[in-house]
Design a protein around this motif. Structure first.
Motif, PDB file in Angstrom:
ATOM      1  N   GLY A 163       0.774  -1.229   0.000  1.00 35.82           N
ATOM      2  CA  GLY A 163       0.000   0.000   0.000  1.00 35.82           C
ATOM      3  C   GLY A 163       0.804   1.277   0.000  1.00 35.82           C
ATOM      4  O   GLY A 163       0.273   2.345   0.300  1.00 35.82           O
ATOM      5  N   MET A 164       2.090   1.222  -0.350  1.00 35.62           N
ATOM      6  CA  MET A 164       2.891   2.450  -0.403  1.00 35.62           C
ATOM      7  C   MET A 164       2.607   3.264  -1.658  1.00 35.62           C
ATOM      8  O   MET A 164       2.774   4.489  -1.660  1.00 35.62           O
ATOM      9  N   VAL A 165       2.248   2.608  -2.739  1.00 36.60           N
ATOM     10  CA  VAL A 165       1.805   3.261  -3.966  1.00 36.60           C
ATOM     11  C   VAL A 165       0.620   2.476  -4.510  1.00 36.60           C
ATOM     12  O   VAL A 165       0.395   1.325  -4.132  1.00 36.60           O
ATOM     13  N   SER A 166      -0.118   3.088  -5.411  1.00 36.27           N
ATOM     14  CA  SER A 166      -1.283   2.402  -5.992  1.00 36.27           C
ATOM     15  C   SER A 166      -1.022   1.901  -7.399  1.00 36.27           C
ATOM     16  O   SER A 166      -1.823   1.125  -7.944  1.00 36.27           O
ATOM     17  N   ILE A 167       0.081   2.335  -7.984  1.00 39.41           N
ATOM     18  CA  ILE A 167       0.401   1.939  -9.363  1.00 39.41           C
ATOM     19  C   ILE A 167       1.911   2.027  -9.522  1.00 39.41           C
ATOM     20  O   ILE A 167       2.561   2.820  -8.835  1.00 39.41           O
ATOM     21  N   ALA A 168       2.475   1.203 -10.403  1.00 36.26           N
ATOM     22  CA  ALA A 168       3.936   1.199 -10.546  1.00 36.26           C
ATOM     23  C   ALA A 168       4.342   0.729 -11.925  1.00 36.26           C
ATOM     24  O   ALA A 168       3.637  -0.058 -12.569  1.00 36.26           O
ATOM     25  N   ASP A 169       5.508   1.204 -12.354  1.00 42.45           N
ATOM     26  CA  ASP A 169       6.108   0.693 -13.579  1.00 42.45           C
ATOM     27  C   ASP A 169       7.094  -0.410 -13.216  1.00 42.45           C
ATOM     28  O   ASP A 169       7.615  -0.467 -12.101  1.00 42.45           O
ATOM     29  N   GLY A 170       7.327  -1.290 -14.157  1.00 39.15           N
ATOM     30  CA  GLY A 170       8.336  -2.326 -14.006  1.00 39.15           C
ATOM     31  C   GLY A 170       8.901  -2.638 -15.369  1.00 39.15           C
ATOM     32  O   GLY A 170       8.525  -2.018 -16.370  1.00 39.15           O
ATOM     33  N   SER A 171       9.811  -3.581 -15.418  1.00 34.30           N
ATOM     34  CA  SER A 171      10.333  -4.040 -16.707  1.00 34.30           C
ATOM     35  C   SER A 171      10.515  -5.543 -16.624  1.00 34.30           C
ATOM     36  O   SER A 171      10.609  -6.105 -15.535  1.00 34.30           O
ATOM     37  N   VAL A 196       5.237  -0.783 -25.600  1.00 30.56           N
ATOM     38  CA  VAL A 196       5.805   0.315 -24.812  1.00 30.56           C
ATOM     39  C   VAL A 196       7.229   0.528 -25.327  1.00 30.56           C
ATOM     40  O   VAL A 196       8.124  -0.267 -25.027  1.00 30.56           O
ATOM     41  N   PRO A 197       7.465   1.555 -26.112  1.00 26.30           N
ATOM     42  CA  PRO A 197       8.782   1.742 -26.725  1.00 26.30           C
ATOM     43  C   PRO A 197       9.883   1.895 -25.674  1.00 26.30           C
ATOM     44  O   PRO A 197       9.671   2.477 -24.603  1.00 26.30           O
ATOM     45  N   ALA A 198      11.056   1.370 -25.993  1.00 25.63           N
ATOM     46  CA  ALA A 198      12.226   1.557 -25.148  1.00 25.63           C
ATOM     47  C   ALA A 198      12.873   2.902 -25.490  1.00 25.63           C
ATOM     48  O   ALA A 198      12.320   3.703 -26.260  1.00 25.63           O
ATOM     49  N   GLU A 199      14.040   3.152 -24.938  1.00 30.08           N
ATOM     50  CA  GLU A 199      14.728   4.395 -25.239  1.00 30.08           C
ATOM     51  C   GLU A 199      15.202   4.404 -26.700  1.00 30.08           C
ATOM     52  O   GLU A 199      15.740   3.398 -27.176  1.00 30.08           O
ATOM     53  N   PRO A 200      15.034   5.501 -27.399  1.00 26.09           N
ATOM     54  CA  PRO A 200      15.516   5.591 -28.787  1.00 26.09           C
ATOM     55  C   PRO A 200      17.005   5.895 -28.810  1.00 26.09           C
ATOM     56  O   PRO A 200      17.453   6.959 -29.241  1.00 26.09           O
ATOM     57  N   ALA A 201      17.786   4.932 -28.321  1.00 28.34           N
ATOM     58  CA  ALA A 201      19.229   5.125 -28.240  1.00 28.34           C
ATOM     59  C   ALA A 201      19.930   3.799 -28.491  1.00 28.34           C
ATOM     60  O   ALA A 201      19.378   2.734 -28.229  1.00 28.34           O
ATOM     61  N   GLY A 202      21.164   3.874 -28.983  1.00 33.04           N
ATOM     62  CA  GLY A 202      21.920   2.659 -29.241  1.00 33.04           C
ATOM     63  C   GLY A 202      21.232   1.777 -30.272  1.00 33.04           C
ATOM     64  O   GLY A 202      20.473   2.243 -31.123  1.00 33.04           O
ATOM     65  N   ASP A 203      21.493   0.475 -30.189  1.00 35.34           N
ATOM     66  CA  ASP A 203      20.872  -0.469 -31.115  1.00 35.34           C
ATOM     67  C   ASP A 203      19.377  -0.578 -30.849  1.00 35.34           C
ATOM     68  O   ASP A 203      18.948  -0.711 -29.702  1.00 35.34           O
ATOM     69  N   MET A 204      18.576  -0.516 -31.899  1.00 34.39           N
ATOM     70  CA  MET A 204      17.121  -0.603 -31.744  1.00 34.39           C
ATOM     71  C   MET A 204      16.533  -1.786 -32.514  1.00 34.39           C
ATOM     72  O   MET A 204      15.323  -1.894 -32.656  1.00 34.39           O
ATOM     73  N   TYR A 205      17.395  -2.695 -32.992  1.00 33.33           N
ATOM     74  CA  TYR A 205      16.927  -3.823 -33.787  1.00 33.33           C
ATOM     75  C   TYR A 205      17.271  -5.186 -33.179  1.00 33.33           C
ATOM     76  O   TYR A 205      16.432  -6.076 -33.119  1.00 33.33           O
ATOM     77  N   LEU A 206      18.514  -5.362 -32.727  1.00 32.51           N
ATOM     78  CA  LEU A 206      19.010  -6.700 -32.427  1.00 32.51           C
ATOM     79  C   LEU A 206      18.636  -7.217 -31.042  1.00 32.51           C
ATOM     80  O   LEU A 206      18.358  -8.401 -30.890  1.00 32.51           O
ATOM     81  N   HIS A 207      18.664  -6.356 -30.037  1.00 27.55           N
ATOM     82  CA  HIS A 207      18.575  -6.828 -28.660  1.00 27.55           C
ATOM     83  C   HIS A 207      17.188  -6.611 -28.074  1.00 27.55           C
ATOM     84  O   HIS A 207      17.016  -5.989 -27.023  1.00 27.55           O
ATOM     85  N   ARG A 208      16.175  -7.158 -28.693  1.00 25.45           N
ATOM     86  CA  ARG A 208      14.807  -6.937 -28.232  1.00 25.45           C
ATOM     87  C   ARG A 208      14.362  -8.120 -27.371  1.00 25.45           C
ATOM     88  O   ARG A 208      13.732  -9.067 -27.838  1.00 25.45           O
ATOM     89  N   LEU A 209      14.660  -8.042 -26.103  1.00 23.74           N
ATOM     90  CA  LEU A 209      14.251  -9.084 -25.163  1.00 23.74           C
ATOM     91  C   LEU A 209      13.427  -8.516 -24.017  1.00 23.74           C
ATOM     92  O   LEU A 209      12.527  -9.168 -23.509  1.00 23.74           O
ATOM     93  N   SER A 210      13.735  -7.300 -23.587  1.00 27.35           N
ATOM     94  CA  SER A 210      13.086  -6.703 -22.428  1.00 27.35           C
ATOM     95  C   SER A 210      12.054  -5.666 -22.846  1.00 27.35           C
ATOM     96  O   SER A 210      12.129  -5.107 -23.949  1.00 27.35           O
ATOM     97  N   THR A 211      11.096  -5.418 -21.962  1.00 22.64           N
ATOM     98  CA  THR A 211      10.120  -4.354 -22.202  1.00 22.64           C
ATOM     99  C   THR A 211       9.633  -3.802 -20.876  1.00 22.64           C
ATOM    100  O   THR A 211       9.624  -4.502 -19.868  1.00 22.64           O
ATOM    101  N   ASN A 212       9.258  -2.544 -20.874  1.00 19.53           N
ATOM    102  CA  ASN A 212       8.614  -1.949 -19.709  1.00 19.53           C
ATOM    103  C   ASN A 212       7.132  -2.290 -19.709  1.00 19.53           C
ATOM    104  O   ASN A 212       6.553  -2.594 -20.762  1.00 19.53           O
TER     105      ASN A 212
END
Length: 469
Positions: A163-171, A196-212
């Motif tokens: 109950g410290m917050v009612s909503i949260a982001d994660g990845s 949910v797009p990641a940061e538009p920085a560095g490689d944006m094609y090869l390393h697509r495993l994580s998401t927020n």
């Protein structure tokens, strides 16, 4: 009346819009709750000054235009930058480093009216499903403070459950939204890749495993936050078009769920987990779904080889700048060094073969969704373990050959970017919570929210069984 800290985010926002609750009142209640429980649980780190937060809340009360998160206190996972706050990533390398700008999804939350109160704890660099690090220490499970809360979104899950917050982001790379959700009796949603797009920085094609993705105590709040952080970014490829999400209970008659169980008997499980998750599936059956056991649909070892190759390769890309400097190399935890070095040693042929195996699994999964509306599996293969144990080394007598093999059951969704929503499955005879992951066809995130809301309406696990604190 329900205590403010027990309300859903959706309810808090509505009451503020109606003038029945002020942002200042909500902030005071939030800070009071944090003062009551965070000392023992250590979920929120880098907490901002109370007077500054109350001043921001009073300012929010004077604003006429209101975003979807207007006035909500939010703590951001400590892997994402929040302008003006420290982003340590749980590592001594970055301890004390203040972010100059917001990460993309954080900027979207800020624009929607969120008030950032601090960060939520995470394992070092988010590696591992047990939230501890040398900068902020260990985060404890609110259902048993001697046990892990999971990870890597462990701080967020505990902050919600207590109950410290009612909503949260994660990845979520390897179950980081789903595992802590299951172990803390809340909901965690890994959206489809590109939702949910990641940061538009560095490689944006090869390393697509994580998401927020969003975490909450009800599916309606998952939809609330997803509507804020999802949506295209013209600076990067492979993202979905704009879509509005909602969580509404509906008639599930005729829907079919494929139960993956223990992947045809090859995933070791601690006693009681499969039984509890099958009991949770009974809720869907009572709502009109047909549940059917799915025989092993794909080679366990092919999935694991593909996943570990691509994961290690991705981690090497992330940690390479730190690994190449002796001073920072020495500060990285052993498991991070091991995985990065493994990635550095991979050949182009090995990476190509891993990608081919991933593609084969995507085609197989697509055929499964011609038969089923969703697939289901537990969120973990073990119950929460001691905070003093870095990671499980065996399950049901079977030794684990890596520090993350015990989380093997999350990779079918992670490897190919499928949406996967963790719902609370209830409590075992040991009194500990467990979750059920419901996995959907790529891009069909809305269908999972509908399934989850119908399930939530029948169970209300977070509301009926909060931590005793």
């Amino acid at each position: 009346m329900t205590d403010i800290h027990e309300m859903s985010a959706d309810t808090q926002v509505a009451l503020m819009a109606q003038g029945k609750l002020s942002a200042e009142e909500l902030m005071r209640a939030t800070l009071t709750r944090i003062g009551e429980v965070n000392g023992a649980l250590n979920a929120i780190v880098a907490l901002r000054d109370a007077d500054e937060l109350l001043a921001e809340a009073r300012a929010a009360d004077q604003v006429s235009g209101r975003g979807a998160l207007h006035g909500l206190p939010v703590a951001v996972k400590d892997l994402a930058d929040v302008a003006g706050l420290v982003t340590s990533e749980g590592s001594p390398v970055f301890a004390g480093k203040v972010a100059k700008t917001d990460a993309l999804h954080v900027a979207r939350m800020r624009a929607a009216g969120a008030i950032f109160i601090g960060k939520t704890n995470t394992p070092e660099f988010g590696l591992g499903s047990h939230t501890f690090n040398p900068v902020h220490g260990v985060t404890r499970n609110p259902y048993d403070e001697g046990l892990t809360c999971g990870g890597s979104s462990g701080g967020a899950a505990v902050a919600l459950a207590s109950g410290m917050v009612s909503i949260a982001d994660g990845s979520d790379m390897m179950g980081s939204l789903r595992n802590p959700a299951g172990w803390n009796n809340i909901y965690g949603f890994r959206p489809s890749w590109g939702r949910v797009p990641a940061e538009p920085a560095g490689d944006m094609y090869l390393h697509r495993l994580s998401t927020n993705g969003p975490m909450a105590r009800c599916p309606a709040d998952l939809a609330l936050l997803l509507n804020v952080i999802a949506g295209p970014d013209p600076r990067q490829p492979g993202v979905f078009a704009e879509e509005t999400f909602s969580a509404k209970a509906t008639d599930l008659r005729g829907k079919r769920i494929g139960w993956l169980g223990d992947w045809g008997g090859v995933w070791p499980m601690e006693p009681g987990i499969l039984d509890l998750c099958q009991a949770a599936l009974n809720v869907f059956e009572k709502a009109g779904c047909e549940v059917e056991l799915v025989p092993m649909p794909f080679s366990r070892e092919a999935l694991w080889e593909s996943w570990t190759t691509l994961r290690s390769w991705s981690i090497w890309a992330d940690l390479k700048p730190l690994m190449q400097v002796p001073e920072t190399h020495r500060q990285i935890k052993d498991t991070g060094v091991w995985e990065a070095e493994r990635g550095a040693a991979l050949s182009a042929e090995q990476v190509q073969q891993a990608s081919e195996m991933r593609s084969a699994w995507f085609r197989t999964a697509a055929a499964l969704f011609d038969r089923y509306d969703a697939l289901a599996a537990p969120t973990a293969q073990v119950w929460p373990f001691s905070v003093d144990q870095p990671y499980p080394t065996e399950i049901a007598g079977q030794g684990m050959d890596t520090y993350h093999r015990w989380m093997e059951l999350v990779i079918p969704a992670s490897l190919i970017g499928l949406p996967a929503l963790a719902v609370p499955a209830g409590f075992g005879t040991n009194g500990l919570p467990m979750g059920l992951q419901v996995i959907g066809r790529y891009g069909n995130d809305q269908a999972l929210l509908t399934l989850a809301e119908t399930y939530h309406h029948e169970t209300l696990w977070p509301q009926r069984h909060p931590p005793k604190r």
